[in-house]
Motif scaffolding. Structure first.
Motif, mmCIF file in Angstrom:
data_model
loop_
_atom_site.group_PDB
_atom_site.id
_atom_site.type_symbol
_atom_site.label_atom_id
_atom_site.label_comp_id
_atom_site.label_asym_id
_atom_site.label_seq_id
_atom_site.Cartn_x
_atom_site.Cartn_y
_atom_site.Cartn_z
ATOM 1 N N ASN A 1 49.425 63.417 31.022
ATOM 2 C CA ASN A 1 50.194 62.233 30.625
ATOM 3 C C ASN A 1 50.606 61.383 31.835
ATOM 4 N N GLY A 2 49.683 61.186 32.720
ATOM 5 C CA GLY A 2 49.957 60.362 33.888
ATOM 6 C C GLY A 2 50.814 61.027 34.946
ATOM 7 N N GLU A 3 51.122 62.321 34.767
ATOM 8 C CA GLU A 3 51.913 63.052 35.767
ATOM 9 C C GLU A 3 51.065 64.177 36.337
ATOM 10 N N TRP A 4 51.244 64.398 37.619
ATOM 11 C CA TRP A 4 50.511 65.504 38.220
ATOM 12 C C TRP A 4 51.211 66.818 37.915
ATOM 13 N N GLN A 5 50.415 67.819 37.514
ATOM 14 C CA GLN A 5 50.963 69.171 37.330
ATOM 15 C C GLN A 5 50.393 70.068 38.413
ATOM 16 N N PRO A 6 51.217 70.985 38.951
ATOM 17 C CA PRO A 6 50.688 71.867 39.985
ATOM 18 C C PRO A 6 49.627 72.827 39.428
ATOM 19 N N TYR A 7 48.918 73.438 40.350
ATOM 20 C CA TYR A 7 47.866 74.396 39.989
ATOM 21 C C TYR A 7 48.483 75.587 39.276
ATOM 22 N N GLN B 1 65.339 64.135 41.420
ATOM 23 C CA GLN B 1 66.338 64.961 42.112
ATOM 24 C C GLN B 1 65.827 65.453 43.477
ATOM 25 N N GLY B 2 64.581 65.151 43.802
ATOM 26 C CA GLY B 2 64.023 65.573 45.091
ATOM 27 C C GLY B 2 63.354 66.928 45.068
ATOM 28 N N TYR B 3 63.114 67.471 43.888
ATOM 29 C CA TYR B 3 62.455 68.774 43.795
ATOM 30 C C TYR B 3 60.965 68.605 43.510
ATOM 31 N N VAL B 4 60.162 69.462 44.130
ATOM 32 C CA VAL B 4 58.713 69.442 43.910
ATOM 33 C C VAL B 4 58.324 70.720 43.160
ATOM 34 N N GLN B 5 57.507 70.567 42.151
ATOM 35 C CA GLN B 5 56.989 71.743 41.422
ATOM 36 C C GLN B 5 55.798 72.310 42.191
ATOM 37 N N MET B 6 55.924 73.582 42.579
ATOM 38 C CA MET B 6 54.836 74.227 43.317
ATOM 39 C C MET B 6 54.110 75.206 42.389
ATOM 40 N N PRO B 7 52.855 75.549 42.693
ATOM 41 C CA PRO B 7 52.091 76.460 41.825
ATOM 42 C C PRO B 7 52.779 77.805 41.655
#
Lengths: 153, 130
Positions: A40-46, A107-113
Motif C-alpha cells: 500500500n505504498g509503504e515499505w515493509q521490512p524483510y 515518532q522516529g522509529y524504524v521497523q527492522m526485519p
C-alpha cells in the motif's frame, strides 16, 4: 527399489539441507533490509523465512497411488523434501529509534526485519551437522555397494 | 546332492537384510530434521524365517469368520514406537543411527567375505585341489 535407492535417499537429504542453508543465508544477508516489500505504498521490512521438511512420498498423490494398489505400500521411503518455504509472521518486527533513517515513522522509529542472527546461526549449525551426517551415510552406502561388486571375485 | 547347500542362500538373506537396513538408516538420517517423523527399524528375524511361516493366521471356529487382512507392509520394516520424543515430534536418535550404520557396514563386509570364501572353496573343489 533399485540398488541405488539409499544413495538417492541421501541425495535428497543433501539437497534439502543445502536449501535450508540457502534460506538461512538469505535471512542473515537481509538482517538490515528495511525495504523488503511494498505494501500500500509503504515499505515493509524483510520477513524471516523458514523451511518445512517432510518425508517424500507422503503427498496426496502417492497416498492415492498406494491406496489403489498402484505402488507397493510400506516402502522404506524416498528420502526427504522441502514441502514449503514460509514467511515468519509470528515474530514481530524490531523497532529501532533512528529519526534520520529515510524509513522512520513520525515518532522516529524504524521497523527492522524480524531476523535474529543468533537463531539463524544455531539453525545454520544444525543444517551443517545434518549435512555432514548424510555425507557419512552416503560414503558408508557407497562402500557397501563397492563391496558388493567384489562378490565372486 | 546339492552343490551349493544352504549356506549361500542364508548369506543371501543376510545380505538382503543388511541392504534393507542400509536403506532404512539412510531414510532415518535423511529425515533427522523432519517434524513428527517416526524412525523406522528392520527386524532381523523376518528376513531369516520364511515369511509364510511367520504369518499371523486367524483361528476360525465358524465359517463366517473373516481372515486377518493381508499385511501390506514390506516384510521386516516397521515404525519404531519406543523412543523419546523431541520437542518437534521427531524420533530419530542420531547417535544410534550412526552406530547402526557402522555396524551394518561391517556386517555387510563380513557377509561378502564369507560368500567369497564359499565360492573359493567350491572353485578349489572344482579344480581338484590344484
Amino acid at each position: 527399489m533399485g540398488i541405488f535407492h539409499s544413495l538417492n535417499t541421501t541425495a535428497s537429504a543433501l539437497t534439502a539441507q543445502r536449501l535450508r542453508m540457502d534460506v538461512i543465508s538469505s535471512n542473515l544477508a537481509n538482517v538490515d533490509t528495511t525495504r523488503g516489500r511494498m505494501v500500500n505504498g509503504e515499505w515493509q521490512p524483510y520477513r524471516r523465512k523458514t523451511v518445512t521438511l517432510q518425508p517424500k512420498g507422503t503427498q496426496f498423490s502417492s497416498m492415492l497411488q498406494m491406496a489403489i494398489g498402484k505402488t507397493r505400500s510400506g516402502d522404506v521411503g524416498n528420502g526427504v523434501q522441502i514441502s514449503r518455504i514460509s514467511e515468519d509472521t509470528e515474530t514481530p518486527f524490531k523497532s529501532v529509534y533512528d529519526p534520520s533513517h529515510p524509513d522512520a515513522n513520525a515518532q522516529g522509529y524504524v521497523q527492522m526485519p524480524n531476523v535474529d542472527p543468533l537463531r539463524e546461526m544455531v539453525n545454520l549449525m544444525s543444517a551443517t551437522r545434518s549435512y555432514e551426517a548424510n555425507v557419512t551415510v552416503f560414503n558408508a552406502n557407497k562402500s557397501m555397494l563397492m563391496k558388493a561388486l567384489e562378490i565372486g571375485k | 546332492m546339492k552343490l551349493f547347500g544352504q549356506t549361500i542362500s542364508s548369506l543371501e538373506r543376510g545380505l538382503n537384510y543388511s541392504a534393507t537396513k542400509g536403506k532404512v538408516i539412510a531414510q532415518n538420517i535423511a529425515n533427522v530434521d523432519t517434524p513428527n517423523y517416526k524412525a523406522k527399524r528392520v527386524k532381523f528375524k523376518e528376513f531369516l524365517v520364511d515369511a509364510q511361516m511367520n504369518e499371523l493366521r486367524a483361528y476360525k471356529t465358524e465359517h463366517k469368520h473373516m481372515d486377518f487382512p493381508e499385511r501390506n507392509v514390506q516384510p521386516g520394516v516397521f515404525d519404531y514406537s519406543n523412543f523419546r520424543y523431541r520437542h518437534d515430534g521427531n524420533g530419530v536418535d542420531m547417535d544410534k543411527e550412526q552406530a547402526n550404520l557402522a555396524e551394518n557396514q561391517i556386517y555387510y563386509n563380513a557377509l561378502v567375505d564369507r560368500l567369497n570364501g564359499k565360492f573359493n572353496t567350491l572353485q578349489n573343489v572344482i579344480k581338484g585341489g590344484r
